[in-house]
Design an enzyme around this catalytic site. Structure first.
Site, mmCIF file in Angstrom:
data_model
loop_
_atom_site.group_PDB
_atom_site.id
_atom_site.type_symbol
_atom_site.label_atom_id
_atom_site.label_comp_id
_atom_site.label_asym_id
_atom_site.label_seq_id
_atom_site.Cartn_x
_atom_site.Cartn_y
_atom_site.Cartn_z
ATOM 1 N N HIS A 182 -10.135 1.559 2.819
ATOM 2 C CA HIS A 182 -10.133 2.742 3.688
ATOM 3 C C HIS A 182 -11.066 2.688 4.682
ATOM 4 O O HIS A 182 -12.406 3.314 4.282
ATOM 5 C CB HIS A 182 -9.807 3.993 2.739
ATOM 6 C CG HIS A 182 -9.603 5.188 3.957
ATOM 7 N ND1 HIS A 182 -8.141 5.813 4.022
ATOM 8 C CD2 HIS A 182 -10.288 5.565 4.913
ATOM 9 C CE1 HIS A 182 -8.051 6.819 4.882
ATOM 10 N NE2 HIS A 182 -9.519 6.790 5.530
ATOM 11 N N HIS A 229 -4.141 -0.028 6.285
ATOM 12 C CA HIS A 229 -3.700 1.067 7.444
ATOM 13 C C HIS A 229 -4.391 0.953 8.894
ATOM 14 O O HIS A 229 -5.108 1.924 8.941
ATOM 15 C CB HIS A 229 -3.452 2.280 6.999
ATOM 16 C CG HIS A 229 -4.549 2.835 5.889
ATOM 17 N ND1 HIS A 229 -5.789 3.112 6.409
ATOM 18 C CD2 HIS A 229 -4.320 3.527 4.989
ATOM 19 C CE1 HIS A 229 -6.366 3.584 5.291
ATOM 20 N NE2 HIS A 229 -5.504 3.917 4.400
ATOM 21 N N HIS A 275 3.604 14.456 0.203
ATOM 22 C CA HIS A 275 3.227 16.245 0.347
ATOM 23 C C HIS A 275 4.088 16.922 0.554
ATOM 24 O O HIS A 275 4.947 16.863 1.388
ATOM 25 C CB HIS A 275 2.077 16.194 1.746
ATOM 26 C CG HIS A 275 0.795 15.171 1.378
ATOM 27 N ND1 HIS A 275 -0.320 15.590 0.818
ATOM 28 C CD2 HIS A 275 0.634 14.076 2.098
ATOM 29 C CE1 HIS A 275 -1.273 14.643 0.647
ATOM 30 N NE2 HIS A 275 -0.713 13.509 1.571
ATOM 31 N N ASP A 281 1.686 2.890 3.254
ATOM 32 C CA ASP A 281 0.984 4.091 3.013
ATOM 33 C C ASP A 281 1.811 5.277 2.907
ATOM 34 O O ASP A 281 1.342 6.470 3.063
ATOM 35 C CB ASP A 281 -0.096 4.400 4.120
ATOM 36 C CG ASP A 281 -1.388 5.121 3.749
ATOM 37 O OD1 ASP A 281 -1.193 5.485 2.539
ATOM 38 O OD2 ASP A 281 -1.974 5.741 4.746
ATOM 39 N N LEU A 326 -3.908 9.864 7.765
ATOM 40 C CA LEU A 326 -5.386 9.026 7.910
ATOM 41 C C LEU A 326 -5.311 7.810 7.846
ATOM 42 O O LEU A 326 -4.860 7.253 6.613
ATOM 43 C CB LEU A 326 -6.247 9.998 7.235
ATOM 44 C CG LEU A 326 -6.584 11.458 7.615
ATOM 45 C CD1 LEU A 326 -7.530 12.115 6.500
ATOM 46 C CD2 LEU A 326 -7.358 11.518 8.893
ATOM 47 N N LYS A 369 -10.006 -0.302 -5.174
ATOM 48 C CA LYS A 369 -9.997 0.596 -3.661
ATOM 49 C C LYS A 369 -11.216 1.069 -3.601
ATOM 50 O O LYS A 369 -11.684 1.892 -4.291
ATOM 51 C CB LYS A 369 -8.712 1.485 -3.784
ATOM 52 C CG LYS A 369 -8.607 2.249 -2.413
ATOM 53 C CD LYS A 369 -7.929 1.712 -1.274
ATOM 54 C CE LYS A 369 -7.755 2.124 0.115
ATOM 55 N NZ LYS A 369 -6.751 3.012 0.183
ATOM 56 N N HIS A 400 1.435 5.515 -2.115
ATOM 57 C CA HIS A 400 1.062 6.596 -2.999
ATOM 58 C C HIS A 400 2.320 7.094 -3.437
ATOM 59 O O HIS A 400 3.178 7.705 -3.265
ATOM 60 C CB HIS A 400 0.358 7.693 -2.266
ATOM 61 C CG HIS A 400 -0.848 7.160 -1.293
ATOM 62 N ND1 HIS A 400 -2.063 7.216 -1.871
ATOM 63 C CD2 HIS A 400 -0.808 6.409 -0.399
ATOM 64 C CE1 HIS A 400 -2.867 6.664 -1.118
ATOM 65 N NE2 HIS A 400 -2.138 6.339 0.059
ATOM 66 N N PHE A 401 2.327 6.840 -4.947
ATOM 67 C CA PHE A 401 3.389 7.113 -5.696
ATOM 68 C C PHE A 401 3.079 8.753 -6.348
ATOM 69 O O PHE A 401 4.102 9.538 -6.862
ATOM 70 C CB PHE A 401 3.774 6.533 -7.062
ATOM 71 C CG PHE A 401 4.507 5.323 -6.697
ATOM 72 C CD1 PHE A 401 5.377 5.350 -5.802
ATOM 73 C CD2 PHE A 401 4.429 4.164 -7.525
ATOM 74 C CE1 PHE A 401 6.371 4.241 -5.575
ATOM 75 C CE2 PHE A 401 5.344 3.062 -7.212
ATOM 76 C CZ PHE A 401 6.293 3.032 -6.398
ATOM 77 N N ARG A 402 1.771 9.171 -6.426
ATOM 78 C CA ARG A 402 1.676 10.383 -7.171
ATOM 79 C C ARG A 402 1.743 10.328 -8.627
ATOM 80 O O ARG A 402 1.825 9.159 -9.194
ATOM 81 C CB ARG A 402 2.240 11.822 -6.785
ATOM 82 C CG ARG A 402 1.978 11.783 -5.004
ATOM 83 C CD ARG A 402 0.444 11.864 -4.712
ATOM 84 N NE ARG A 402 0.415 12.271 -3.107
ATOM 85 C CZ ARG A 402 -0.408 11.796 -2.222
ATOM 86 N NH1 ARG A 402 -1.363 10.759 -2.881
ATOM 87 N NH2 ARG A 402 -0.298 12.100 -0.991
ATOM 88 N N HIS A 461 0.765 -1.311 -0.031
ATOM 89 C CA HIS A 461 0.189 -0.103 -0.172
ATOM 90 C C HIS A 461 0.981 1.294 0.182
ATOM 91 O O HIS A 461 1.650 1.550 1.093
ATOM 92 C CB HIS A 461 -0.891 0.052 1.279
ATOM 93 C CG HIS A 461 -1.985 1.121 1.260
ATOM 94 N ND1 HIS A 461 -3.169 1.060 1.585
ATOM 95 C CD2 HIS A 461 -1.597 2.561 0.968
ATOM 96 C CE1 HIS A 461 -3.640 2.210 1.510
ATOM 97 N NE2 HIS A 461 -2.875 3.254 1.250
ATOM 98 N N ALA A 474 -2.719 15.337 4.971
ATOM 99 C CA ALA A 474 -2.619 13.918 5.722
ATOM 100 C C ALA A 474 -1.747 12.991 4.946
ATOM 101 O O ALA A 474 -1.817 12.977 3.730
ATOM 102 C CB ALA A 474 -3.846 13.256 5.939
ATOM 103 N N ASN A 523 -5.658 7.067 -6.124
ATOM 104 C CA ASN A 523 -6.116 8.469 -5.895
ATOM 105 C C ASN A 523 -5.302 9.559 -6.434
ATOM 106 O O ASN A 523 -5.160 10.758 -5.486
ATOM 107 C CB ASN A 523 -6.446 8.628 -4.221
ATOM 108 C CG ASN A 523 -5.223 8.557 -3.504
ATOM 109 O OD1 ASN A 523 -4.296 8.064 -3.868
ATOM 110 N ND2 ASN A 523 -5.085 9.307 -2.110
#
Ligand code: DOR
Ligand code: ZN
Length: 343
Positions: free
Chosen positions: A135, A173, A250, A246, A218, A98, A15-17, A13, A262, A41
């Site tokens: 989530h 998570h 940012h 996770d 989160l 997801k 996030h690469f963006r 799990h 978050a 996302n």
């Protein structure tokens, strides 16, 4: 023990963006993980096979030459997702979809506002063998943020699991004793990921002595008793829990502000931080199962064949990571000492 060798792990799990940021996030993860489940996302989100494969190509283009790293793609469920979207997408390269309750977290506005209306989609996923990643937080504004995970179990997860007992579900998570115990009591089709921050920290690390925005994620960090329960279940060696960082980048200025984002960007020290947790718990013998076996076994994928060695040697996480566009990211554990290092 001064060093430990484990089968090459995966991150189930993160996030690469997108865009330029992939040149930071993908190498940071490919450094120690062979595969990663890439969260969908984006804005706009990854809703079908075409969008997932285009995103995968951008990730592959940002992978260091010669790296065996492989991204595993995920569909983002919306109230418009169709059974055809699922059937077309489902395969080795897109093993999961997801569920974000609308408004639960970063870029979830387009997500699901009536979870029960997705039951036909869960049926299609169950038949196709596609995993449902969740989530698990209710989003009702009246509900206290610290109670949102527990209420999600009662209101949504327990009914979904009861109605679709053959649907593989990853409760992502998890942050509470309630979630850990729910997973332990459920059948073998339900498992959970646990992040390094939820094993290492509790809400005091967010709020005592001043607000620490870089520990804000989160689901939010919970009280110490929940942290202790998560530590107990990973130390127990249960095969229902596995590694999912996770990791979520940012820019510094979007976290150090009046209304901060978050997410903890843990990729730079992910495996090392988990090693630290298992070492603290005197459970290094359970580390490989959590990091390298339980995830692929649950997903029905082959375990990796390579190995990675960590040695007990201190190093300091950098205070900041500079990005080519002039922004910077404050990594998780910035300026703090880690006890394990990948050789
Ligand atoms: O802290 C978080 N950050 N939690 C999430 O669920 C999403 C993630 C992000 O995308 O930044
Ligand atoms: Zn996430």
């Amino acid at each position: 023990m001064s060093q430990i060798t484990i089968t090459t792990p995966d991150d189930w799990h993160l996030h690469f963006r997108d865009g330029e940021l992939l040149n930071e996030t993908v190498p940071a993860t490919a450094r120690c993980f062979r595969r990663a489940i890439v969260m969908p996302n984006l804005a706009p989100p990854v809703r079908n096979r075409t969008e997932a494969m285009a995103y995968k190509e951008r990730i592959v283009a940002a992978t260091p030459t010669g790296s065996p790293f492989e991204p595993l793609m995920v569909l983002y469920l919306t109230n418009q997702t169709t059974a055809e979207d699922i059937i077309e997408a489902c395969g080795k390269d897109i093993p999961a979809a997801k569920l974000y309750p609308a408004g639960a977290t970063t870029n979830s506005d387009a997500a699901v506002s009536a979870i029960e209306s997705l039951y036909p989609i869960f049926e299609a996923m169950s038949e196709a063998g596609m995993l449902l990643l969740i989530h698990g937080e209710v989003t009702d504004p009246e509900t206290d943020i610290f109670d949102r995970e527990k209420l999600f179990i009662d209101q949504h997860l327990a009914p979904i699991h009861a109605r679709f007992p053959k649907l593989k579900i990853v409760f992502e998570h998890i942050t509470t004793a309630d979630a850990a115990d729910f997973v332990l009591d459920a059948n073998d089709m339900l498992a959970a990921t646990i992040t390094p921050q939820h094993l290492l920290l509790n809400r005091n690390d967010l709020l005592v002595g001043g607000i620490r925005p870089h520990n804000y994620c989160l689901p939010v960090l919970k009280r110490n008793t929940h942290q202790q329960r998560l530590r107990e279940v990973v130390a127990s060696g249960s095969s229902k829990f596995f590694l999912g960082t996770d990791s979520a980048p940012h820019a510094k200025h979007t976290k150090e502000t009046a209304c901060g984002c978050a997410g903890c960007y843990s990729a730079w020290g992910a495996l090392e931080l988990y090693a630290q947790v298992f070492d603290d718990l005197d459970a290094l013998d359970k580390f490989e199962g959590f990091a390298s076996f339980n995830g692929p076994d649950f997903y029905g994928l082959a375990r990796n064949t390579g190995h990675v060695t960590l040695k007990r040697e201190s190093w300091t996480m950098p205070e900041e990571i500079a990005l080519p566009n002039g922004d910077s990211i404050v990594p998780f554990f910035a300026g703090q000492t880690l006890n394990w290092q990948i050789t």
